[in-house]
Write a protein that holds these residues in place. Structure first.
Motif, mmCIF file in Angstrom:
data_model
loop_
_atom_site.group_PDB
_atom_site.id
_atom_site.type_symbol
_atom_site.label_atom_id
_atom_site.label_comp_id
_atom_site.label_asym_id
_atom_site.label_seq_id
_atom_site.Cartn_x
_atom_site.Cartn_y
_atom_site.Cartn_z
ATOM 1 N N PHE A 74 42.119 48.565 40.702
ATOM 2 C CA PHE A 74 40.590 48.306 40.758
ATOM 3 C C PHE A 74 40.662 47.262 40.656
ATOM 4 N N GLU A 75 41.035 46.731 39.557
ATOM 5 C CA GLU A 75 40.578 45.201 38.585
ATOM 6 C C GLU A 75 41.077 43.826 39.796
ATOM 7 N N ARG A 76 42.568 44.661 40.671
ATOM 8 C CA ARG A 76 42.693 43.466 41.875
ATOM 9 C C ARG A 76 41.864 43.196 42.939
ATOM 10 N N ASN A 77 41.479 41.977 43.270
ATOM 11 C CA ASN A 77 40.593 40.685 43.697
ATOM 12 C C ASN A 77 39.907 41.147 43.122
ATOM 13 N N ARG A 78 39.249 41.197 41.613
ATOM 14 C CA ARG A 78 37.917 41.376 40.522
ATOM 15 C C ARG A 78 37.633 40.682 39.933
ATOM 16 N N SER A 79 36.538 39.841 39.295
ATOM 17 C CA SER A 79 35.893 38.573 38.090
ATOM 18 C C SER A 79 35.694 39.664 37.492
#
Length: 61
Positions: free
Chosen positions: A15-20
């Protein structure tokens, strides 16, 4: 922990990939722990979230 948390360091979760600005909001719904993970998708710059539930296990060991 109940409330909102922001990771300092953690394992790589899909879920955290490519998210800030990723956060996790924890709450209790009857006998379930509910977590809503939120973050901004880097490509589209829009908020995204995923909800999960877990059973609370009473372990008297």
């Amino acid at each position: 922990m109940l409330g909102t948390g922001s990771p300092i360091a953690c394992l790589d979760h899909s879920f955290e990939r490519n998210r800030s600005n990723v956060t996790a909001q924890y709450s209790i719904d009857n006998d379930k722990v509910v977590v809503i993970n939120s973050g901004v998708k880097q490509v589209k710059q829009q908020w995204d979230s995923a909800e999960g539930k877990a059973d609370v296990i009473d372990d008297d060991r």
